[in-house]
Each structure stands twice: as C-alpha cells, then as structure tokens.
Design a protein around this motif. Structure first.
Motif, PDB file in Angstrom:
ATOM      1  N   ARG A  68     -10.507  -1.679  20.783  1.00  0.00           N
ATOM      2  CA  ARG A  68      -9.812  -2.565  19.847  1.00  0.00           C
ATOM      3  C   ARG A  68     -10.800  -3.214  18.874  1.00  0.00           C
ATOM      4  O   ARG A  68     -11.960  -3.429  19.196  1.00  0.00           O
ATOM      5  CB  ARG A  68      -9.075  -3.652  20.638  1.00  0.00           C
ATOM      6  N   ARG A  69     -10.323  -3.510  17.684  1.00  0.00           N
ATOM      7  CA  ARG A  69     -11.093  -4.240  16.683  1.00  0.00           C
ATOM      8  C   ARG A  69     -10.241  -5.381  16.129  1.00  0.00           C
ATOM      9  O   ARG A  69      -9.009  -5.352  16.217  1.00  0.00           O
ATOM     10  CB  ARG A  69     -11.516  -3.318  15.533  1.00  0.00           C
ATOM     11  N   THR A  70     -10.919  -6.352  15.513  1.00  0.00           N
ATOM     12  CA  THR A  70     -10.248  -7.480  14.880  1.00  0.00           C
ATOM     13  C   THR A  70     -10.624  -7.504  13.404  1.00  0.00           C
ATOM     14  O   THR A  70     -11.816  -7.404  13.066  1.00  0.00           O
ATOM     15  CB  THR A  70     -10.651  -8.815  15.540  1.00  0.00           C
ATOM     16  N   LEU A  71      -9.639  -7.618  12.518  1.00  0.00           N
ATOM     17  CA  LEU A  71      -9.894  -7.605  11.070  1.00  0.00           C
ATOM     18  C   LEU A  71     -10.601  -8.886  10.647  1.00  0.00           C
ATOM     19  O   LEU A  71     -10.117  -9.992  10.896  1.00  0.00           O
ATOM     20  CB  LEU A  71      -8.590  -7.449  10.305  1.00  0.00           C
ATOM     21  N   ALA A  72     -11.749  -8.736   9.999  1.00  0.00           N
ATOM     22  CA  ALA A  72     -12.489  -9.899   9.494  1.00  0.00           C
ATOM     23  C   ALA A  72     -11.914 -10.392   8.177  1.00  0.00           C
ATOM     24  O   ALA A  72     -11.961 -11.594   7.875  1.00  0.00           O
ATOM     25  CB  ALA A  72     -13.964  -9.540   9.315  1.00  0.00           C
ATOM     26  N   VAL A  73     -11.399  -9.472   7.368  1.00  0.00           N
ATOM     27  CA  VAL A  73     -10.840  -9.791   6.057  1.00  0.00           C
ATOM     28  C   VAL A  73      -9.621  -8.908   5.835  1.00  0.00           C
ATOM     29  O   VAL A  73      -9.386  -7.944   6.564  1.00  0.00           O
ATOM     30  CB  VAL A  73     -11.867  -9.537   4.924  1.00  0.00           C
ATOM     31  N   ASP A  74      -8.835  -9.222   4.823  1.00  0.00           N
ATOM     32  CA  ASP A  74      -7.753  -8.315   4.446  1.00  0.00           C
ATOM     33  C   ASP A  74      -8.354  -6.969   4.031  1.00  0.00           C
ATOM     34  O   ASP A  74      -9.388  -6.913   3.349  1.00  0.00           O
ATOM     35  CB  ASP A  74      -6.956  -8.890   3.274  1.00  0.00           C
ATOM     36  N   HIS A  75      -7.705  -5.904   4.418  1.00  0.00           N
ATOM     37  CA  HIS A  75      -8.272  -4.580   4.163  1.00  0.00           C
ATOM     38  C   HIS A  75      -7.157  -3.557   3.981  1.00  0.00           C
ATOM     39  O   HIS A  75      -6.197  -3.533   4.759  1.00  0.00           O
ATOM     40  CB  HIS A  75      -9.150  -4.150   5.347  1.00  0.00           C
ATOM     41  N   ARG A  76      -7.295  -2.754   2.931  1.00  0.00           N
ATOM     42  CA  ARG A  76      -6.346  -1.658   2.722  1.00  0.00           C
ATOM     43  C   ARG A  76      -6.928  -0.376   3.313  1.00  0.00           C
ATOM     44  O   ARG A  76      -7.967   0.110   2.867  1.00  0.00           O
ATOM     45  CB  ARG A  76      -6.019  -1.501   1.237  1.00  0.00           C
ATOM     46  N   LEU A  77      -6.242   0.144   4.291  1.00  0.00           N
ATOM     47  CA  LEU A  77      -6.719   1.311   5.019  1.00  0.00           C
ATOM     48  C   LEU A  77      -6.624   2.557   4.146  1.00  0.00           C
ATOM     49  O   LEU A  77      -5.561   2.869   3.598  1.00  0.00           O
ATOM     50  CB  LEU A  77      -5.872   1.489   6.289  1.00  0.00           C
ATOM     51  N   GLY A  78      -7.738   3.266   3.991  1.00  0.00           N
ATOM     52  CA  GLY A  78      -7.736   4.514   3.251  1.00  0.00           C
ATOM     53  C   GLY A  78      -7.909   4.364   1.758  1.00  0.00           C
ATOM     54  O   GLY A  78      -7.885   5.358   1.036  1.00  0.00           O
ATOM     55  N   GLY A  79      -8.069   3.154   1.251  1.00  0.00           N
ATOM     56  CA  GLY A  79      -8.254   2.981  -0.184  1.00  0.00           C
ATOM     57  C   GLY A  79      -7.325   1.954  -0.768  1.00  0.00           C
ATOM     58  O   GLY A  79      -6.503   1.344  -0.073  1.00  0.00           O
ATOM     59  N   PRO A  80      -7.410   1.733  -2.093  1.00  0.00           N
ATOM     60  CA  PRO A  80      -6.664   0.633  -2.737  1.00  0.00           C
ATOM     61  C   PRO A  80      -5.153   0.757  -2.653  1.00  0.00           C
ATOM     62  O   PRO A  80      -4.453  -0.242  -2.800  1.00  0.00           O
ATOM     63  CB  PRO A  80      -7.141   0.694  -4.193  1.00  0.00           C
ATOM     64  N   ASP A  81      -4.640   1.952  -2.426  1.00  0.00           N
ATOM     65  CA  ASP A  81      -3.186   2.128  -2.320  1.00  0.00           C
ATOM     66  C   ASP A  81      -2.722   2.225  -0.877  1.00  0.00           C
ATOM     67  O   ASP A  81      -1.541   2.486  -0.616  1.00  0.00           O
ATOM     68  CB  ASP A  81      -2.762   3.404  -3.072  1.00  0.00           C
ATOM     69  N   GLY A  82      -3.622   2.026   0.062  1.00  0.00           N
ATOM     70  CA  GLY A  82      -3.276   2.190   1.466  1.00  0.00           C
ATOM     71  C   GLY A  82      -2.575   0.977   2.047  1.00  0.00           C
ATOM     72  O   GLY A  82      -2.471  -0.074   1.411  1.00  0.00           O
ATOM     73  N   PRO A  83      -2.088   1.107   3.280  1.00  0.00           N
ATOM     74  CA  PRO A  83      -1.411  -0.015   3.944  1.00  0.00           C
ATOM     75  C   PRO A  83      -2.362  -1.184   4.143  1.00  0.00           C
ATOM     76  O   PRO A  83      -3.556  -0.998   4.385  1.00  0.00           O
ATOM     77  CB  PRO A  83      -0.969   0.583   5.274  1.00  0.00           C
ATOM     78  N   LEU A  84      -1.824  -2.380   4.039  1.00  0.00           N
ATOM     79  CA  LEU A  84      -2.619  -3.599   4.106  1.00  0.00           C
ATOM     80  C   LEU A  84      -2.679  -4.123   5.536  1.00  0.00           C
ATOM     81  O   LEU A  84      -1.654  -4.353   6.176  1.00  0.00           O
ATOM     82  CB  LEU A  84      -2.013  -4.663   3.179  1.00  0.00           C
ATOM     83  N   LEU A  85      -3.892  -4.317   6.025  1.00  0.00           N
ATOM     84  CA  LEU A  85      -4.124  -4.974   7.310  1.00  0.00           C
ATOM     85  C   LEU A  85      -4.704  -6.353   7.017  1.00  0.00           C
ATOM     86  O   LEU A  85      -5.648  -6.486   6.231  1.00  0.00           O
ATOM     87  CB  LEU A  85      -5.081  -4.161   8.181  1.00  0.00           C
ATOM     88  N   ARG A  86      -4.152  -7.376   7.652  1.00  0.00           N
ATOM     89  CA  ARG A  86      -4.529  -8.761   7.346  1.00  0.00           C
ATOM     90  C   ARG A  86      -5.685  -9.253   8.219  1.00  0.00           C
ATOM     91  O   ARG A  86      -5.835  -8.845   9.372  1.00  0.00           O
ATOM     92  CB  ARG A  86      -3.329  -9.681   7.564  1.00  0.00           C
ATOM     93  N   ALA A  87      -6.474 -10.160   7.659  1.00  0.00           N
ATOM     94  CA  ALA A  87      -7.551 -10.810   8.408  1.00  0.00           C
ATOM     95  C   ALA A  87      -6.985 -11.450   9.667  1.00  0.00           C
ATOM     96  O   ALA A  87      -5.920 -12.090   9.634  1.00  0.00           O
ATOM     97  CB  ALA A  87      -8.235 -11.860   7.539  1.00  0.00           C
ATOM     98  N   GLY A  88      -7.669 -11.264  10.780  1.00  0.00           N
ATOM     99  CA  GLY A  88      -7.245 -11.831  12.054  1.00  0.00           C
ATOM    100  C   GLY A  88      -6.357 -10.918  12.865  1.00  0.00           C
ATOM    101  O   GLY A  88      -6.167 -11.157  14.068  1.00  0.00           O
ATOM    102  N   GLU A  89      -5.795  -9.877  12.238  1.00  0.00           N
ATOM    103  CA  GLU A  89      -4.949  -8.952  12.982  1.00  0.00           C
ATOM    104  C   GLU A  89      -5.801  -8.012  13.827  1.00  0.00           C
ATOM    105  O   GLU A  89      -6.993  -7.827  13.585  1.00  0.00           O
ATOM    106  CB  GLU A  89      -4.062  -8.152  12.029  1.00  0.00           C
ATOM    107  N   LYS A  90      -5.165  -7.423  14.825  1.00  0.00           N
ATOM    108  CA  LYS A  90      -5.828  -6.493  15.713  1.00  0.00           C
ATOM    109  C   LYS A  90      -5.493  -5.058  15.314  1.00  0.00           C
ATOM    110  O   LYS A  90      -4.373  -4.763  14.889  1.00  0.00           O
ATOM    111  CB  LYS A  90      -5.399  -6.714  17.169  1.00  0.00           C
TER     112      LYS A  90
END
Length: 427
Positions: free
Chosen positions: A316-338
């Motif tokens: 498991r990992r924990t998101l440090a910052v908001d991040h779009r998976l796979g590039g700028p058009d990818g799904p958004l994972l939010r900071a603090g999410e697992k």
C-alpha cells in the motif's frame, strides 16, 4: 466499492468522469474474496483492469486498487508522491509498535530510507556475496541428500522453507540454538495479514507475536553488540561496522532489518519454490523443456515462476499530493488517499504479457513486477532469491529428475502473500 471519481477542487479542471461500465462484483476489501480459488480471483482482476479508472474499495475513505502494470510501475517509481512512510501493509503498523521495535525499511521514505539502504548495500561486499553463493550450493545439496535419505512428504517444510531460512541465518551469523524458534515466528508473521480473523485469535495473537518479536530482536541486538566488539565474517558484523556518512545500524535498526529479511527473504522464496514445483508438474511440456536444457532455460523458468505466482500480492501507498495517474488527463487521486499496488494483477496485464494466464518458461521479454515495480523500494534480495531458486532446482532436477508435486497445494488465504502451506511431492 466506489468507482466514482472525486470532485474537482475549485478552479481545477473536472476530474475524470466516473466509469460507465458496471461495477465488478468482486470486493477486494472483503476477506472472503481472498478465499476464492486463484482462477476466480484472476478473472476478477482482469475485469478490474478493463475499467477506465482504478476502482475504490473499503469503507470511506477506502483505497484505490492499482491493478494495471503501468499504474503499479508509476506508483513504485514516484516515491515522493506515493509514500511508504505511513505503512505499506494492511492494517498499517500501530505507531507504538513502530516506536518500540523500530521502522522496517519498507515503511520508510527518503531521506531515512535512502540512508538505511546505503548502509545495507555497503554491507553486501563482494566477499560476502561470494560466500553466500557458495553456501546456497552447500545447503541445496544437503537438502537433496535429506530428501533422498528420508523421503519426506511435504515439499514446503522439507525443502522450500529450509533453503532460504538456512541461507539467511548462515549469512547473518545466527547461532544454531534459536533457529527453530525463529522459524516458527517467521511462519506466523504475516499469515493473517489482510484477512479477518476470529475475535479470539485477534485478542490472543498480537501479544504472543509481539513477545516473540521482542525476544528475536533482543537476541539480534545482543549479537550486534558482540560483533561490534569482535567482528566476524558475517552480515551482522558488516551491518554494525559499516560506516556510511558517519552512520551504522543501531541495535533496533538491526532487529527491524533482520525481521524484514526473514519475512521478505524466507517467505517469498519459500512460496516461489513451492509454486514452481507445482507449476512444472501441472505443465509437463514446460517441465520437459526445462529438463531438456537446464543451462539455457533455468533463468527464464525462475522469472516466469515469480511472475506467474507473484509471492507478494500487494503493498500500500499513501498519496502525498494530488496526482493524476498516467498523465494530465488521467484519473485524479487525492492527497491523503490510499492506493494499493496489486503486483499479481500487474503480472497478468494483457497489454504487457501476451496470454498472461499461460505458464511459459521461454517468455521474453518478461518485465514482471514480482520483486516490485522499480524505484527505491525494489527488492534488495532479488538477486539472492533468483540464485536460491536456480541452485535448488538445478540440484533437485539433476539428481532427482522425477521430482514432482502430488495433488493440489494447500493455500493460506491472504491478501498479502501468495502462500502455500503444504505441497505433497514425490520423486
């Protein structure tokens, strides 16, 4: 399970729309899922890989399931975004346990992780590595001698568990007397990780397990103090005397590393060896191919066994910052999410591995993630595990070429490791 995408923050582009495909029936957060047969779980993961965005499981906030090869690699190679520090296992280790026993390297981020990894890497000198490789051959030969002499029924206890455990204890310089008690603790260390247990077990097991862990780490710390005074030619001596930027392992760090080495180095190799024997039995054409050219096919066979069995299922990992998976058009994972990285699913990704359910020892290329997806947490023991598997199979199939499993393996339900409890065999 929630497959909806999070809402965009004010001023931000809208998040990737929610998948329009029906939600899969499988629930990765349900312990019952991990009691299903391998084939049923593989079908469920194939369905998840077809979704346009990672599915979310568990009670809020839950976790995102990263099931595609590219997504697992991306998360593995972006440690500043996908943090290990909060804990990589499910459930996360309690803070008081980490304070008491020290942090395992798998639960650290840089700069602490990089510092410890440099110390450990410095300890693996060419001389030590050469001695370990010689020891693997001696242990493998002794185990096959015992198989011939005693004709044991269970491959896991007689061979698969013994090889990596003896090699690691010899490498570390662990005395013979406490080894059986240590192996018993290792066997139970992660058996119930990610799987719901009866209340009585939940109440009883932690205290007993932590007492055993404390005894084991205390013993290793005592050995570390002794080796600082009188170093010998073993890994404990190298770890407590290696000086990297003025740092060497403390007693608590040494105990935490030893615990990690035993679980990561013994359980994973044990499971891979057992899976390998069963796979070669269940696929006689692949077995014939291997035995027809051990020198030419053994390396490929080992990597295909690791890919097909994937001894560690997930971290498991924990998101440090908001991040779009796979590039700028990818799904958004939010900071603090697992986010949970499912290595077994990534190793079946149809876009990377043609006919992924097939067991093919000639598969090339074979960019499996059985030792991790790259990045700073890539398995330190990958070379050791490959060597142990190659040497053991060479010894076994050269001297006892008719060795094969009998019946089906007995599995231990777990969302953490792909464990075989026992595997009957004959020769």
């Amino acid at each position: 399970m929630d497959t909806t995408a999070p809402e965009a923050a004010p001023g931000e582009a809208p998040a990737t729309p929610a998948p329009t495909t029906p939600a899969p029936a499988a629930d990765l957060a349900d312990p019952a899922f991990w009691r299903l047969p391998d084939r049923a779980r593989a079908a469920a993961f194939a369905e998840l890989r077809r979704l346009p965005a990672p599915a979310r499981f568990g009670e809020a906030p839950g976790f995102h399931a990263l099931v595609r090869h590219a997504d697992v690699v991306e998360a593995s190679r972006n440690p500043a975004v996908f943090l290990s520090g909060p804990g990589v296992t499910t459930p996360e280790p309690a803070r008081w346990v980490r304070l008491l026993f020290g942090d395992s390297m798998v639960n650290l981020d840089d700069p602490r992780h990089a510092q410890l990894r440099r110390i450990v890497s410095r300890a693996f000198t060419p001389r030590l590595v050469s001695r370990v490789e010689d020891d693997i051959r001696l242990v493998a030969a002794d185990l096959v001698d015992r198989v011939e002499r005693e004709r044991p029924a269970d491959f896991v206890n007689a061979v698969a568990a013994e090889l990596p455990f003896r090699v690691i204890c010899n490498m570390m310089g662990i005395p013979e007397e406490p080894r059986r008690a240590i192996l018993h603790q290792v066997d139970h260390a992660s058996e119930h990780t990610g799987v719901q247990r009866p209340l009585r077990q939940r109440l009883r097991m932690p205290g007993r397990g932590l007492r055993a862990l404390a005894r084991m780490q205390g013993m290793v710390a005592d050995l570390g103090r002794e080796r600082r005074r009188r170093p010998t030619d073993d890994l404990i001596s190298a770890l407590v005397t290696a000086d990297v930027d003025g740092r060497r392992l403390t007693g608590r760090e040494l105990g935490a590393f030893f615990s990690l080495l035993l679980v990561a180095g013994v359980e994973t190799t044990r499971n891979a060896l057992a899976h390998g024997l069963h796979l070669l039995t269940a696929h006689p054409e692949q077995r014939a191919l291997l035995l027809g050219d051990l020198d030419g096919n053994l390396g490929g066979a080992v990597d295909e066994i690791v890919r097909h069995s994937t001894p560690i299922i997930q971290f498991r990992r924990t998101l440090a910052v908001d991040h779009r998976l796979g590039g700028p058009d990818g799904p958004l994972l939010r900071a603090g999410e697992k986010a949970v990285l499912y290595y077994g699913s990534a190793n079946r990704d149809e876009t990377v591995f043609p006919d992924p359910e097939a067991f093919d020892i000639t598969r090339s290329p074979n960019p499996h993630l059985g030792f991790g997806g790259g990045g700073p947490h890539y398995c330190l023991g990958a070379h050791l595990a490959r060597q142990e598997m190659k040497v053991l199979y060479r010894e076994l199939f050269t001297r006892l070429p008719e060795t094969r499993s009998v019946g089906e393996p007995e599995f231990v339900p777990s969302s953490f490791d792909h464990r075989i409890r026992s595997l009957r065999f004959t020769f």
